[in-house]
Design a protein around this motif. Structure first.
Motif: not given
Length: 196
Positions: A89, A109-110, A113-114, A116-117, A120-121
């Motif tokens: 990633s 991370a952004e 969006n931590v 949701s990031w 998603g992983l």
């Protein structure tokens, strides 16, 4: 295989600080010529002690991001899947697997969006839970000073000392505590190869 001496350990320590340091500079510090340092580094690579030379990228300089430490609790059958997914990633700098079988990783991370990031992983993977911790300060200081290096015999598990043997078999390097372990290993290896 010869025991590592103080010069080997000092060379390893200097390369851990800066893997691009010229051999001539290392040689001045350890009282060897540049080619002699090169020979020792090659020997350490051939013995499998040095596996690769890497760089430490400060991702904060490349893009914005919030440094986070993510701790993922998961069943044993999911560990390798999560480790491979996280390792590949973007933004992940360090991945760890704990003795309990959890995966921890450090990443940038952004900020907005931590969650949701991370979700998603970990999608499509059986995860027992995870925690995200914002990191205030981070320092990575690899060091070989004060460590005892010991190679293990692949045949019997004993420590390999100066009486040991090192052999390259089909491109792989193996270490043995004695010639008889080397002979037993080679005999079994060839027998398995013939039966395949």
């Amino acid at each position: 295989m010869h025991d590592l001496d103080e010069t080997d350990l000092e060379i390893l320590s200097m390369l851990a600080e800066d893997a691009r340091r010229p051999f001539s500079e290392i040689g001045e510090a350890v009282d060897l010529s540049g080619p002699a340092v090169s020979d020792r580094v090659t020997r350490l690579q051939d013995a499998g002690i040095i596996e690769q030379f890497t760089i430490d990228v400060d991702r904060a300089q490349l893009r914005a991001g919030v440094p986070v430490l993510v701790q993922v609790a998961l069943p044993a059958e999911s560990v390798e899947t999560v480790r491979e997914r996280v390792r590949g990633s973007d933004g992940v700098e360090h991945v760890f697997v704990t003795a309990e079988g959890d995966v921890w990783f450090y990443a940038r991370a952004e900020a907005r969006n931590v969650r949701s990031w991370v979700a998603g992983l970990l999608s499509d993977v059986d995860v027992e839970g995870y925690a995200v911790t914002l990191v205030d300060d981070f320092e990575w200081t690899p060091s070989v000073e004060g460590l005892e290096f010991a190679l293990t015999c692949v045949e019997c598990g004993n420590t390999v000392d100066s009486e040991g043997e090192t052999a390259r078999i089909d491109g792989e390097i193996y270490h043995f505590c004695c010639p008889s372990c080397l002979d037993r290993f080679e005999t079994r290896y060839r027998r398995l190869e013939e039966g395949a």
